[in-house]
Design a protein around this motif. Structure first.
Motif, PDB file in Angstrom:
ATOM      1  N   GLU A 189       0.836  -1.185   0.000  1.00  0.00           N
ATOM      2  CA  GLU A 189       0.000   0.000   0.000  1.00  0.00           C
ATOM      3  C   GLU A 189       0.883   1.252   0.000  1.00  0.00           C
ATOM      4  O   GLU A 189       1.912   1.292   0.659  1.00  0.00           O
ATOM      5  CB  GLU A 189      -0.844  -0.051   1.275  1.00  0.00           C
TER       6      GLU A 189
ATOM      7  N   LYS B 134      -6.355   7.197   3.333  1.00  0.00           N
ATOM      8  CA  LYS B 134      -7.759   7.118   2.913  1.00  0.00           C
ATOM      9  C   LYS B 134      -8.436   5.887   3.510  1.00  0.00           C
ATOM     10  O   LYS B 134      -9.566   5.952   3.996  1.00  0.00           O
ATOM     11  CB  LYS B 134      -7.849   7.116   1.391  1.00  0.00           C
ATOM     12  N   ARG B 135      -7.747   4.741   3.484  1.00  0.00           N
ATOM     13  CA  ARG B 135      -8.304   3.510   4.050  1.00  0.00           C
ATOM     14  C   ARG B 135      -8.515   3.642   5.547  1.00  0.00           C
ATOM     15  O   ARG B 135      -9.579   3.299   6.077  1.00  0.00           O
ATOM     16  CB  ARG B 135      -7.369   2.323   3.769  1.00  0.00           C
TER      17      ARG B 135
ATOM     18  N   GLU C 171      -2.916   5.893  -0.134  1.00  0.00           N
ATOM     19  CA  GLU C 171      -3.950   4.856  -0.015  1.00  0.00           C
ATOM     20  C   GLU C 171      -4.205   4.539   1.454  1.00  0.00           C
ATOM     21  O   GLU C 171      -5.353   4.340   1.869  1.00  0.00           O
ATOM     22  CB  GLU C 171      -3.502   3.569  -0.719  1.00  0.00           C
TER      23      GLU C 171
END
Length: 155
Positions: free
Chosen positions: A41, A48-49, A45
């Motif tokens: 990742e 946001k996750r 990313e």
């Protein structure tokens, strides 16, 4: 062993900054929302996750604020070096996560290792004393020096 953490700083229109009050393995911590980078990742990313997982909130990354530039051992395993990356984020859509009005105003059920809840801190009351972890304290000072929440929340 390295542990990479990614966090977001969010302001609202009421001149407040979002923090996360957390019970982790027997201790109470106030930190910025975010968490651990997973293998495969990227950091954008990850932020946001983490915000969707923790707050059910989509965010847009506005800019990079800080990456750890000093040695910090993990507060939780005393074996790994922490590298934390902080971004200024903006909520995508209305902020809908439940928030506490007082620090750690939650119940920790028996047998549970982790509980977390969001809380807004008024800009005038926000400082490095507002957060627990050493890298977060550095970032809190940087944020106070660099940003005006009124301008950011309205953009």
């Amino acid at each position: 062993m390295f542990n990479v953490r990614v966090y977001g700083i969010l302001f609202n229109a009421q001149n407040q900054v979002l923090v996360s009050d957390e019970y982790i393995r027997g201790g109470y911590y106030t930190k910025f929302p975010g968490g651990g980078l997973e293998f495969g990742e990227g950091t954008l990313e990850c932020i946001k996750r983490e915000w969707v997982e923790e707050l059910n909130q989509q965010v847009e990354v506005v800019e990079h604020i800080y990456t750890t530039d000093f040695f910090q051992i993990s507060a939780f395993d005393n074996e790994s070096q922490i590298i934390s990356i902080y971004y200024l984020v903006k909520a995508v859509g209305p902020f809908i996560a439940p928030v506490l009005s007082k620090p750690f105003d939650f119940v920790v059920p028996a047998g549970v290792d982790e509980v977390e809840a969001a809380r807004w801190i008024d800009w005038d009351l926000f400082s490095s004393e507002s957060v627990t972890l050493p890298i977060d304290k550095v970032v809190a000072d940087l944020v106070k020096q660099k940003y005006n929440p009124v301008l950011i929340a309205s953009s």
